[in-house]
Enzyme design. Structure first.
Site, PDB file in Angstrom:
ATOM      1  N   HIS A 101      44.206  37.595  33.710  1.00 17.72           N
ATOM      2  CA  HIS A 101      44.277  36.168  34.028  1.00 17.72           C
ATOM      3  C   HIS A 101      44.235  35.925  35.537  1.00 17.72           C
ATOM      4  O   HIS A 101      44.383  36.848  36.342  1.00 17.72           O
ATOM      5  CB  HIS A 101      45.561  35.544  33.458  1.00 17.72           C
ATOM      6  CG  HIS A 101      46.830  36.076  34.062  1.00 17.72           C
ATOM      7  ND1 HIS A 101      47.325  37.322  33.777  1.00 17.72           N
ATOM      8  CD2 HIS A 101      47.705  35.522  34.939  1.00 17.72           C
ATOM      9  CE1 HIS A 101      48.450  37.531  34.454  1.00 17.72           C
ATOM     10  NE2 HIS A 101      48.700  36.441  35.182  1.00 17.72           N
ATOM     11  N   ASP A 103      46.358  33.317  38.127  1.00 17.94           N
ATOM     12  CA  ASP A 103      47.573  32.496  38.041  1.00 17.94           C
ATOM     13  C   ASP A 103      47.242  31.004  38.123  1.00 17.94           C
ATOM     14  O   ASP A 103      46.462  30.577  38.982  1.00 17.94           O
ATOM     15  CB  ASP A 103      48.537  32.862  39.177  1.00 17.94           C
ATOM     16  CG  ASP A 103      49.161  34.227  38.951  1.00 17.94           C
ATOM     17  OD1 ASP A 103      49.274  34.648  37.786  1.00 17.94           O
ATOM     18  OD2 ASP A 103      49.525  34.880  39.953  1.00 17.94           O
ATOM     19  N   HIS A 257      44.394  39.666  37.365  1.00 18.32           N
ATOM     20  CA  HIS A 257      45.368  40.754  37.287  1.00 18.32           C
ATOM     21  C   HIS A 257      45.913  40.878  35.868  1.00 18.32           C
ATOM     22  O   HIS A 257      45.778  39.964  35.048  1.00 18.32           O
ATOM     23  CB  HIS A 257      46.484  40.593  38.320  1.00 18.32           C
ATOM     24  CG  HIS A 257      47.232  39.308  38.219  1.00 18.32           C
ATOM     25  ND1 HIS A 257      46.725  38.104  38.633  1.00 18.32           N
ATOM     26  CD2 HIS A 257      48.475  39.041  37.740  1.00 18.32           C
ATOM     27  CE1 HIS A 257      47.613  37.149  38.407  1.00 18.32           C
ATOM     28  NE2 HIS A 257      48.682  37.690  37.865  1.00 18.32           N
ATOM     29  N   ARG A 272      58.360  36.882  41.960  1.00 17.48           N
ATOM     30  CA  ARG A 272      57.047  36.393  42.431  1.00 17.48           C
ATOM     31  C   ARG A 272      57.191  35.051  43.108  1.00 17.48           C
ATOM     32  O   ARG A 272      57.929  34.182  42.626  1.00 17.48           O
ATOM     33  CB  ARG A 272      56.101  36.259  41.226  1.00 17.48           C
ATOM     34  CG  ARG A 272      54.653  35.989  41.630  1.00 17.48           C
ATOM     35  CD  ARG A 272      53.754  35.858  40.415  1.00 17.48           C
ATOM     36  NE  ARG A 272      53.584  34.465  40.046  1.00 17.48           N
ATOM     37  CZ  ARG A 272      52.941  34.035  38.967  1.00 17.48           C
ATOM     38  NH1 ARG A 272      52.406  34.907  38.117  1.00 17.48           N
ATOM     39  NH2 ARG A 272      52.823  32.749  38.716  1.00 17.48           N
TER      40      ARG A 272
END
Ligand code: SIN
Length: 278
Positions: A101, A103, A257, A272
């Site tokens: 995907h 983000d 990623h 994150r």
């Protein structure tokens, strides 16, 4: 302001570089931030080792690159809403980000990058894969490139974050927020020209892209399937093996990623921050 000198080592042919000689917890000069930004844009994902970052220091570092996103569907850390705690407990079966995907492509203004910091890793497994969508675009024929440049695609968080499918609901230590709202659809070009270096990259992904704009789902699926397969070809990927203190910073405009879920019964804890466009 600290005086530090960056050293860079490429980790794979298509993307990825490890940067050393820098302590990300310190206030960094504008020149150093510009160097990191240019390494990010050129190498698409950059890695740092042996860092010690409090949530506040990670937020401060992230903010040097743009405003930070507050995830609309997964609760941030208490006191630091911009920090997403990505935790897989030993009892959890699914992991966060366990599929290719980009983000927040489901938002009107998707993230430009994410900075992931590792605190606790399983004894083995738990690597993250990255795939260059710029190299994927380059590898297409001129005819296909031209066709795709005329197209836009519809993205939505629905499959991942709707109340029925919300991935965080399946994990003991990650809290869901506002999952009811995960139904909006946003349209983005299928080929993005990078705003900082002009390099073109494909911008569709299996997690959030539903169909081409103006096409039915049935019409879209064969071409999307071809692209999803093309975009994850091994020769255009790199793989990061984490240790506590590792940091990965990926350019969400040119990289997919995939967090591997290959460590059953073990704990993995990451933090994150996600950088939005200015
Ligand atoms: C993510 O998709 O941001 C998670 C990546 C990871 O945990 O390796």
């Amino acid at each position: 302001m600290s005086q530090q000198t960056l050293t860079l080592r490429k980790v794979a042919g298509a993307l990825g570089a490890e940067l050393s000689g820098i302590d990300l917890s310190l206030p960094l000069s504008d020149a150093l931030i510009a160097e990191i930004r240019s390494a990010l844009v050129e190498h698409q994902v950059i890695f740092f080792r042996d860092q010690t970052l409090s949530p506040g220091q990670q937020v401060a570092f992230g903010r040097r690159f743009g405003p930070l996103n507050i995830h609309p569907y997964v609760a941030g850390m208490e006191g630091h809403p911009e920090v997403l705690e990505i935790i897989k407990e030993p009892s959890d079966k699914t992991n966060f980000g366990g599929g290719w995907h980009s983000d927040t492509s489901f938002l009107e203004r998707p993230a430009i990058g994410s900075i992931l910091y590792a605190l606790e890793l399983p004894e083995w497994g738990g690597d993250t894969l990255f795939a260059s969508q710029a190299a994927a675009y380059d590898a297409l024929s001129p005819g296909m490139q031209k066709t795709l440049e005329g197209l836009s695609a519809v993205h939505s968080a629905g499959r991942e974050y709707s109340p029925a499918g919300h991935s965080a609901q399946k994990r003991a230590s990650m809290k869901v927020v506002e999952a009811e709202g995960a139904v909006g659809e946003y349209i983005h070009p299928v080929v993005l020209s990078h705003p900082e270096n002009g390099r073109k990259a494909l911008y569709v992904n299996p997690a959030f892209t539903l169909r081409f704009d103006g096409w039915s789902k049935r019409e879209s699926q064969p071409l999307l399937n071809f692209l999803f397969d093309h975009c994850r070809q091994e020769a255009r990927t790199c793989r990061f093996n984490w240790a506590p203190g590792s940091v990965a910073f990926w350019d969400n405009r040119s990289v997919w990623h995939y967090a591997l879920n290959d460590y059953p019964g073990q704990r993995r804890h990451m933090r994150r921050v996600t950088v939005d466009p200015a």
